[in-house]
Design a protein around this motif. Structure first.
Motif, PDB file in Angstrom:
ATOM      1  N   GLY A 145      -3.258  19.490 -33.441  1.00 38.77           N
ATOM      2  CA  GLY A 145      -4.514  19.288 -34.149  1.00 38.77           C
ATOM      3  C   GLY A 145      -4.428  19.743 -35.594  1.00 38.77           C
ATOM      4  N   VAL A 146      -4.990  18.936 -36.491  1.00 42.35           N
ATOM      5  CA  VAL A 146      -4.992  19.259 -37.918  1.00 42.35           C
ATOM      6  C   VAL A 146      -6.399  19.692 -38.327  1.00 42.35           C
ATOM      7  N   PRO A 147      -6.531  20.429 -39.425  1.00 42.69           N
ATOM      8  CA  PRO A 147      -7.875  20.819 -39.868  1.00 42.69           C
ATOM      9  C   PRO A 147      -8.732  19.585 -40.164  1.00 42.69           C
ATOM     10  N   PHE A 148     -10.010  19.688 -39.848  1.00 37.59           N
ATOM     11  CA  PHE A 148     -10.927  18.595 -40.136  1.00 37.59           C
ATOM     12  C   PHE A 148     -11.428  18.725 -41.581  1.00 37.59           C
ATOM     13  N   VAL A 149     -11.523  17.589 -42.268  1.00 39.02           N
ATOM     14  CA  VAL A 149     -11.979  17.561 -43.654  1.00 39.02           C
ATOM     15  C   VAL A 149     -13.207  16.659 -43.716  1.00 39.02           C
ATOM     16  N   ASN A 150     -14.351  17.241 -44.074  1.00 36.39           N
ATOM     17  CA  ASN A 150     -15.612  16.487 -44.129  1.00 36.39           C
ATOM     18  C   ASN A 150     -15.881  15.749 -42.818  1.00 36.39           C
ATOM     19  N   GLY A 151     -15.566  16.438 -41.720  1.00 33.04           N
ATOM     20  CA  GLY A 151     -15.833  15.859 -40.404  1.00 33.04           C
ATOM     21  C   GLY A 151     -14.838  14.820 -39.953  1.00 33.04           C
ATOM     22  N   GLN A 152     -13.809  14.583 -40.748  1.00 29.33           N
ATOM     23  CA  GLN A 152     -12.812  13.572 -40.402  1.00 29.33           C
ATOM     24  C   GLN A 152     -11.507  14.247 -39.989  1.00 29.33           C
ATOM     25  N   GLY A 153     -10.734  13.515 -39.193  1.00 25.03           N
ATOM     26  CA  GLY A 153      -9.466  14.023 -38.710  1.00 25.03           C
ATOM     27  C   GLY A 153      -9.080  13.306 -37.432  1.00 25.03           C
ATOM     28  N   HIS A 154      -8.076  13.813 -36.781  1.00 22.76           N
ATOM     29  CA  HIS A 154      -7.599  13.231 -35.522  1.00 22.76           C
ATOM     30  C   HIS A 154      -8.333  13.906 -34.367  1.00 22.76           C
ATOM     31  N   PRO A 155      -8.823  13.141 -33.400  1.00 25.26           N
ATOM     32  CA  PRO A 155      -9.583  13.752 -32.299  1.00 25.26           C
ATOM     33  C   PRO A 155      -8.784  14.706 -31.427  1.00 25.26           C
ATOM     34  N   ARG A 156      -7.471  14.708 -31.557  1.00 29.24           N
ATOM     35  CA  ARG A 156      -6.666  15.597 -30.723  1.00 29.24           C
ATOM     36  C   ARG A 156      -6.996  17.065 -30.990  1.00 29.24           C
ATOM     37  N   GLY A 157      -7.512  17.373 -32.181  1.00 28.93           N
ATOM     38  CA  GLY A 157      -7.882  18.751 -32.487  1.00 28.93           C
ATOM     39  C   GLY A 157      -9.108  19.218 -31.749  1.00 28.93           C
TER      40      GLY A 157
END
Length: 476
Positions: free
Chosen positions: A355-367
Motif C-alpha cells: 500500500g502507498v500513501p493516499f494523496v487527496n483521497g487517491q491511490g491504490h485500493p490495496r492500501g
C-alpha cells in the motif's frame, strides 16, 4: 461454646478471604473476548474459546467463561492474530487507520526502508495507531554515495562508493533497522557486484534483504526469471535470507516458474520467501525506470493499461509521454488475475499490501482493502484457500520472517498465552473490501474489533480515532 464460636468465626474469615482472592482472580483481566471462534495458525487451534487480556498480553484462553473489567461478546466471530503487513509504504496516520480497519495491527516498511532510522522512528513515537518499523534503504545509501537522486538511479558505483553504502547501511542496522530494503528495478545503475556485496553485509549482520527484484519482464534478457535467479544466487553464495516482494507484479506471466524456483531454493535449505497482493494492477511513479523504452514488450502491456491516478484517465501514447516528462503516480493494469491467484493459493506465499500513501483521497485500493479482500473474496466466495491458510499467510508467516532476529515478532502472529494482544476479530460471513480504484479509501466491512497491544483501535466496526497504541518494531 466459646471455642466453637471462635472456630466458626475463623472459618468464616478464611472463607471470606478465599472468596475475595477468588473474586480478584476472576476480575483480574482487563478485557475478555467471550465466546468467539479462536483461530491460531501456530497451534492449529480452531474452537470456541474465551480470551482474557491483561496489560496488553493474552493472559488466558479458556473453554469456560472468564470475568473481567470489560467483557465483549464475540460469539459468531473469528478471533485471530492481528494481521501483519510486511510491505506498507503508507506509514502516515490516515493510511495506518485505514489498515487498522482492514484488520492490520503491524505495518512495516521493508521494501523501501528509510534513509535515517533514528529520525524515522522518532517521528512516529506516540503518534501511531498500529505497530510500525522499517529497514535501512539501499536507495538512500546510493543517493548518499553517488551524490543525488539522478545519479543514484542511473550510474554504476565504483568500489569506494559501494564501501560508503556498506558503512551507512551497517550503521543503520546498528540503530535498529529491520534488515536491508532494495528497489533494484528503480535503480538500474546498481550492478550485480554491488547488490552481492550488500547481501554479504546483510548475512554478516544476520538480517534479511527485502527486495523488489531487478526486472519485471517477459523478454530475455531482462526477464523476471533472470531477476529471481540473481536473488537465489545471492542467498546461496552469502548464506543470507531474501524476501522477494509482490511476486504477482514482478512475475507477471512467469509466476509459475518463479514459484517453482522458490520451492526448490527452500528445499535446498536456502532462506528465500515471497509475498503477493490480491489485485490485477500495480502502482508507481510514471518516471520510474520500469517505464524506460521497451516497457510494453517487457511487461506485456500497452498505453491504455496505464491509469493516471489523480483522475482515473487511461493514457494514450501522447498523454503517456507528456505525463512521463512531468512525473506523477499511475496505476498499471498489467497483472494477469490467474497469476496472482496462483501465487495467493501457494502455501509458501505470504499476503502483503504494498500500500502507498493516499494523496487527496487517491491511490491504490490495496492500501485499504488487501486483507479483507483475501478473506471475503478468495476464502469465502471463491474458496481459493481455507480460512486457516489465509490467516497463516497474514499472521504467523510474516512474524516468522522476522522473529529470528527481531524478538518482538516472536509474540505476534499468534493467539496463545503470553503473546501480545494484537488481535483482529471479524465476521467471516460479511468481511469484504470496499476500496475500489474509483474510491480507494473506503474502509473494509466485517472487521468488528481490532486490538493493538490490548487497546481497541477499532470497536464495533468503528475506528477509534484517538487511539494511538502503536509501538516501534526494531531489531535489538
Amino acid at each position: 461454646m466459646q471455642f466453637r464460636t471462635l472456630t466458626a468465626i475463623a472459618a468464616a474469615l478464611v472463607s471470606a478471604l478465599a472468596s475475595t482472592v477468588s473474586g480478584a482472580a476472576a476480575q483480574s483481566y482487563d478485557l475478555v473476548l467471550a465466546g468467539g471462534r479462536v483461530m491460531d495458525p501456530e497451534s492449529g487451534l480452531d474452537a470456541v474459546r474465551h480470551v482474557g487480556i491483561r496489560d496488553g498480553t493474552i493472559a488466558a484462553i479458556s473453554e469456560s467463561p472468564l470475568e473481567g473489567e470489560t467483557v465483549v461478546d464475540v460469539s459468531g466471530l473469528v478471533v485471530a492474530p492481528g494481521f501483519i503487513d510486511l510491505h506498507a509504504h503508507g506509514q502516515d496516520l490516515f493510511s495506518s487507520q485505514l489498515q487498522a480497519q482492514d484488520g492490520v495491527t503491524t505495518a512495516l516498511e521493508l521494501e523501501g526502508g528509510t534513509g535515517d532510522v533514528e529520525e524515522w522512528y522518532a517521528s512516529r513515537e506516540g503518534q501511531a495507531a498500529i505497530h510500525y518499523g522499517a529497514t535501512a534503504s539501499h536507495g538512500a545509501a546510493r543517493r548518499l554515495a553517488l551524490g543525488g537522486q539522478r545519479q543514484a538511479v542511473r550510474l554504476a558505483a565504483d568500489l569506494e562508493q559501494v564501501a560508503v553504502m556498506e558503512s551507512r547501511l551497517r550503521d543503520e542496522l546498528g540503530r535498529g533497522a529491520l534488515g536491508l530494503g532494495f528497489g533494484i528495478e528503480y535503480t538500474p545503475g546498481a550492478r550485480r557486484e554491488e547488490i552481492h556485496r550488500l547481501f554479504q553485509l546483510a548475512a554478516e549482520e544476520g538480517v534479511t534483504s527485502f527486495v523488489h527484484v531487478r526486472y519485471a519482464g517477459l523478454v530475455e534478457p531482462g526477464s523476471s526469471i533472470e531477476a529471481v535467479h540473481e536473488m537465489i544466487a545471492n542467498a546461496a553464495s552469502t548464506g543470507g535470507g531474501v524476501h522477494i516482494v509482490h511476486i504477482g507484479s514482478s512475475g507477471l506471466g512467469q509466476v509459475p516458474t518463479l514459484l517453482t524456483m522458490i520451492e526448490g531454493a527452500q528445499a535446498s535449505g536456502l532462506d528465500v520467501t515471497t509475498e503477493v497482493y490480491p489485485y490485477t494492477a500495480a502502482s508507481t511513479d510514471i518516471r520510474a525506470a520500469i517505464f524506460d523504452p521497451g516497457w510494453r514488450e517487457r511487461l506485456g502491456g500497452d498505453f491504455s493499461d496505464i491509469e493516471w491516478d489523480a483522475t482515473g484517465e487511461r493514457l494514450t501514447e501522447e498523454t503517456f509521454n507528456e505525463r512521463r516528462e512531468a512525473g506523477g503516480r499511475i496505476i498499471a493494469h498489467i497483472i494477469p488475475e490467474e497469476m496472482f491467484e496462483l501465487a495467493l493459493a501457494h502455501p509458501l506465499v505470504m499476503v502483503a499490501s504494498d500500500g502507498v500513501p493516499f494523496v487527496n483521497g487517491q491511490g491504490h485500493p490495496r492500501g485499504a482493502g488487501t486483507f479483507a479482500r483475501v478473506l471475503g473474496r478468495y476464502v469465502r466466495e471463491e474458496g481459493l484457500l481455507t480460512l486457516m491458510d489465509a490467516l497463516r499467510k497474514m499472521t504467523l508467516m510474516p512474524a516468522q520472517r522476522l522473529d529470528a532476529y527481531v524478538p518482538q515478532m516472536a509474540n505476534k502472529g499468534r493467539i496463545r498465552v503470553g503473546a501480545d494482544a494484537d488481535i483482529t476479530v471479524f465476521d467471516p460471513a460479511t468481511v469484504i473490501d470496499n476500496a475500489t480504484f474509483q474510491s480507494p479509501t473506503e474502509p473494509s466491512s466485517g472487521i468488528e474489533h481490532v486490538l493493538v497491544a490490548g487497546t481497541f483501535v477499532v470497536r464495533d466496526a468503528e475506528l477509534i480515532e484517538t487511539a494511538l497504541p502503536g509501538q516501534a518494531i526494531r531489531r535489538d
